[in-house]
Write an enzyme that holds these catalytic residues in place. Structure first.
Site, PDB file in Angstrom:
ATOM      1  N   LYS A   1      79.787 -91.697 -64.977  1.00 41.81           N
ATOM      2  CA  LYS A   1      78.444 -92.140 -64.604  1.00 41.81           C
ATOM      3  C   LYS A   1      78.546 -93.271 -63.589  1.00 41.81           C
ATOM      4  O   LYS A   1      79.386 -94.167 -63.717  1.00 41.81           O
ATOM      5  CB  LYS A   1      77.689 -92.603 -65.855  1.00 41.81           C
ATOM      6  CG  LYS A   1      76.351 -93.299 -65.563  1.00 41.81           C
ATOM      7  CD  LYS A   1      76.463 -94.810 -65.627  1.00 41.81           C
ATOM      8  CE  LYS A   1      75.135 -95.503 -65.326  1.00 41.81           C
ATOM      9  NZ  LYS A   1      75.273 -96.978 -65.289  1.00 41.81           N
ATOM     10  N   SER A   2      77.706 -93.224 -62.589  1.00 41.39           N
ATOM     11  CA  SER A   2      77.582 -94.347 -61.653  1.00 41.39           C
ATOM     12  C   SER A   2      76.244 -94.252 -60.943  1.00 41.39           C
ATOM     13  O   SER A   2      75.693 -93.168 -60.774  1.00 41.39           O
ATOM     14  CB  SER A   2      78.720 -94.337 -60.627  1.00 41.39           C
ATOM     15  OG  SER A   2      78.608 -95.463 -59.765  1.00 41.39           O
ATOM     16  N   ILE A   3      75.736 -95.397 -60.539  1.00 38.78           N
ATOM     17  CA  ILE A   3      74.558 -95.439 -59.679  1.00 38.78           C
ATOM     18  C   ILE A   3      74.896 -96.125 -58.360  1.00 38.78           C
ATOM     19  O   ILE A   3      74.006 -96.450 -57.569  1.00 38.78           O
ATOM     20  CB  ILE A   3      73.374 -96.172 -60.361  1.00 38.78           C
ATOM     21  CG1 ILE A   3      73.786 -97.576 -60.804  1.00 38.78           C
ATOM     22  CG2 ILE A   3      72.853 -95.357 -61.542  1.00 38.78           C
ATOM     23  CD1 ILE A   3      72.620 -98.428 -61.300  1.00 38.78           C
ATOM     24  N   THR A   4      76.197 -96.335 -58.129  1.00 39.43           N
ATOM     25  CA  THR A   4      76.679 -97.005 -56.921  1.00 39.43           C
ATOM     26  C   THR A   4      77.230 -95.952 -55.962  1.00 39.43           C
ATOM     27  O   THR A   4      78.116 -95.171 -56.327  1.00 39.43           O
ATOM     28  CB  THR A   4      77.785 -98.020 -57.267  1.00 39.43           C
ATOM     29  OG1 THR A   4      77.275 -98.950 -58.222  1.00 39.43           O
ATOM     30  CG2 THR A   4      78.241 -98.768 -56.030  1.00 39.43           C
TER      31      THR A   4
ATOM     32  N   GLY B   1      77.610 -88.104 -64.540  1.00 36.94           N
ATOM     33  CA  GLY B   1      76.965 -88.476 -65.787  1.00 36.94           C
ATOM     34  C   GLY B   1      75.747 -89.343 -65.518  1.00 36.94           C
ATOM     35  O   GLY B   1      75.741 -90.146 -64.580  1.00 36.94           O
TER      36      GLY B   1
ATOM     37  N   ARG C   1      81.099 -95.659 -55.473  1.00 39.67           N
ATOM     38  CA  ARG C   1      81.830 -95.167 -56.642  1.00 39.67           C
ATOM     39  C   ARG C   1      81.542 -93.695 -56.898  1.00 39.67           C
ATOM     40  O   ARG C   1      82.429 -92.941 -57.312  1.00 39.67           O
ATOM     41  CB  ARG C   1      81.480 -96.003 -57.870  1.00 39.67           C
ATOM     42  CG  ARG C   1      82.054 -97.407 -57.814  1.00 39.67           C
ATOM     43  CD  ARG C   1      81.628 -98.228 -59.001  1.00 39.67           C
ATOM     44  NE  ARG C   1      82.117 -99.601 -58.895  1.00 39.67           N
ATOM     45  CZ  ARG C   1      81.650-100.612 -59.611  1.00 39.67           C
ATOM     46  NH1 ARG C   1      80.661-100.393 -60.489  1.00 39.67           N
ATOM     47  NH2 ARG C   1      82.146-101.830 -59.466  1.00 39.67           N
TER      48      ARG C   1
ATOM     49  N   TYR D   1      67.790 -89.313 -72.565  1.00 35.78           N
ATOM     50  CA  TYR D   1      68.127 -90.345 -71.593  1.00 35.78           C
ATOM     51  C   TYR D   1      66.891 -90.876 -70.882  1.00 35.78           C
ATOM     52  O   TYR D   1      66.936 -91.939 -70.259  1.00 35.78           O
ATOM     53  CB  TYR D   1      69.103 -89.817 -70.542  1.00 35.78           C
ATOM     54  CG  TYR D   1      70.430 -89.342 -71.057  1.00 35.78           C
ATOM     55  CD1 TYR D   1      70.847 -89.569 -72.373  1.00 35.78           C
ATOM     56  CD2 TYR D   1      71.304 -88.643 -70.225  1.00 35.78           C
ATOM     57  CE1 TYR D   1      72.062 -89.114 -72.837  1.00 35.78           C
ATOM     58  CE2 TYR D   1      72.529 -88.184 -70.682  1.00 35.78           C
ATOM     59  CZ  TYR D   1      72.895 -88.414 -71.998  1.00 35.78           C
ATOM     60  OH  TYR D   1      74.108 -87.954 -72.442  1.00 35.78           O
TER      61      TYR D   1
ATOM     62  N   LEU E   1      85.661 -93.305 -68.369  1.00 32.67           N
ATOM     63  CA  LEU E   1      86.222 -94.546 -67.836  1.00 32.67           C
ATOM     64  C   LEU E   1      86.046 -95.708 -68.804  1.00 32.67           C
ATOM     65  O   LEU E   1      86.227 -96.869 -68.443  1.00 32.67           O
ATOM     66  CB  LEU E   1      85.580 -94.877 -66.480  1.00 32.67           C
ATOM     67  CG  LEU E   1      85.638 -93.757 -65.435  1.00 32.67           C
ATOM     68  CD1 LEU E   1      84.954 -94.193 -64.149  1.00 32.67           C
ATOM     69  CD2 LEU E   1      87.085 -93.339 -65.160  1.00 32.67           C
TER      70      LEU E   1
END
Length: 276
Positions: free
Chosen positions: A214-217, A21, A220, A51, A164
């Site tokens: 969704k993550s930008i790490t 995401g 993760r 977005y 989440l």
């Protein structure tokens, strides 16, 4: 992912059960997130023009895909969305940056998101182009059991956004329940040596629900797709489903007389009073 880690659309197209995401992923961050995702085995990216980051996602595609780069563009499933003012055929193509190449699924998007679409799906038998995917908020606190059954009956694939609980929302209320701290999920995470997020994603995929955390790490992003090496037992699936409390995290609110209230509750087509 292995070949059975897909949902099969009514068109015959295979849609990967786990995607990345990108809502709230800022420009300057999302390109690297997509690169990490593709390197980690993701073959599904969920995005939208609203977005504000699709051009950067396209840059990641150009960098990662090609005849000598190991990933073909046709192997990556891309979901995008059209705002309700962009339904005319002449408006569709300009909504997608050229460097995304082509999009596999386009969803309608409005301020009520897919809940309104769900009501429209009940009349899908009269649609000239049959819908194939319904994207809604879904997680253990909003299990969407009835809606999932509705989708299955009509050969629709359900996609879960904010799976989440969207813990990085700017409007998160300090008193709201924290999905990732739910004891029943934490117990399963300990048993399987997984994170609570992985337990939730696995629960969704075992239900056949496409899930787009969704993550930008980087760590993760990698963890979120490492969910196909274990299987929840039927009673454990029921345990996760049982924590349902009809809780929505993604509801636009305004402040009235010092209290936070749903922004659109007075609208005649407000959908969230229904059980999905």
């Amino acid at each position: 992912m292995s070949m059975n880690d897909f949902a099969v659309l009514s068109t015959g197209r295979k849609m990967p059960l786990v995607g990345l995401g990108t809502w709230k992923s800022e420009p300057g961050q999302v390109k690297q997130a997509v690169i990490w995702a593709l390197q980690s085995g993701y073959r599904h990216i969920d995005c939208a023009p609203i977005y504000g980051n699709e051009p950067e996602i396209g840059e990641a595609f150009q960098e990662m895909m090609g005849p000598e780069k190991g990933i073909r563009r046709e192997d990556v499933f891309v979901t995008s969305k059209l705002w309700n003012t962009k339904h005319h055929p002449d408006d569709v193509e300009p909504c997608s940056p050229k460097n995304l190449s082509y999009i596999v699924v386009v969803l309608n998007l409005n301020e009520f998101n897919s809940a309104v679409e769900c009501k429209q799906q009940r009349n899908s038998s009269v649609a000239s182009i049959k819908p194939t995917v319904l994207q809604v908020e879904s997680h253990p606190y909003l299990a969407q059991v009835e809606l999932l059954a509705h989708c299955r009956d009509r050969s629709l694939v359900m996609t879960a956004y904010s799976p989440l609980g969207s813990p990085d929302r700017a409007w998160k209320h300090p008193e709201e329940p924290v999905l990732l701290e739910e004891p029943a999920i934490a117990a399963l995470a300990k048993k399987y040596n997984k994170t609570p997020a992985q337990i939730i994603i696995r629960w969704q995929t075992q239900r056949g629900v496409v899930t787009i955390p969704k993550s930008i790490t980087e760590s993760r992003i990698k963890e979120n797709i490492q969910v196909f090496d274990f299987t929840l037992e039927p009673e454990e699936m029921n345990q996760v489903t049982a924590v349902h409390r009809g809780w929505r995290y993604i509801v636009p609110t305004i402040t009235v007389d010092g209290k936070s209230v749903p922004r659109d509750a007075a609208h005649p087509h407000y959908p969230f009073n229904d059980p999905y």
